[in-house]
Design a protein around this motif. Structure first.
Motif, short mmCIF file in Angstrom:
data_model
loop_
_atom_site.label_atom_id
_atom_site.label_comp_id
_atom_site.label_asym_id
_atom_site.label_seq_id
_atom_site.Cartn_x
_atom_site.Cartn_y
_atom_site.Cartn_z
N GLN A 1 0.05 4.19 -0.12
CA GLN A 1 -0.53 5.30 0.63
C GLN A 1 0.20 5.54 1.95
O GLN A 1 0.18 6.64 2.48
CB GLN A 1 -2.02 5.07 0.88
CG GLN A 1 -2.87 5.24 -0.38
CD GLN A 1 -2.67 6.61 -1.02
OE1 GLN A 1 -2.80 7.64 -0.37
NE2 GLN A 1 -2.34 6.61 -2.29
N HIS B 1 1.31 9.20 3.08
CA HIS B 1 1.01 9.72 4.42
C HIS B 1 2.28 10.17 5.13
O HIS B 1 2.31 11.23 5.76
CB HIS B 1 0.27 8.66 5.24
CG HIS B 1 -0.13 9.13 6.60
ND1 HIS B 1 -1.09 10.09 6.80
CD2 HIS B 1 0.30 8.77 7.84
CE1 HIS B 1 -1.23 10.31 8.09
NE2 HIS B 1 -0.39 9.52 8.74
N ASP C 1 0.83 -1.20 0.00
CA ASP C 1 0.00 0.00 0.00
C ASP C 1 0.87 1.25 0.00
O ASP C 1 1.37 1.67 1.04
CB ASP C 1 -0.91 0.00 1.22
CG ASP C 1 -1.90 1.15 1.23
OD1 ASP C 1 -1.93 1.94 0.27
OD2 ASP C 1 -2.65 1.26 2.22
#
Length: 86
Positions: free
Chosen positions: A40, A44, A38
């Protein structure tokens, strides 16, 4: 074994509840981003870095899970993919 197999989903829920972030981020010496499928997580981490919460981001992860359930199909390490995404 599939993550939705009987007897797997409930223990995964316990782990998820333990690992999810429910506290506000605070200033640190570094942001460690654990490799996974992931990207993401890297996005982040970059957002936290842009907020000034740490001077550096450390990306981790290699070429993992070849042929397994979590195979990303990437030809580069998770750390390299994450660094590029960040």
């Amino acid at each position: 074994m599939h993550w939705q197999a009987p007897g797997v989903l409930e223990p995964l829920g316990v782990v998820w509840d333990y690992l999810r972030l429910v506290h506000p981020p605070i200033r640190a010496d570094a942001i460690l981003t654990l490799g996974s499928f992931d990207v993401q997580a890297a996005v982040h981490a970059a957002a936290l870095w842009k907020r000034g919460l740490a001077p550096v981001i450390v990306m981790s992860g290699g070429l993992a899970h070849r042929g397994g359930l979590l195979d990303t199909g990437w030809s580069r390490s998770e750390a390299r993919v994450f660094a590029e995404a960040a």
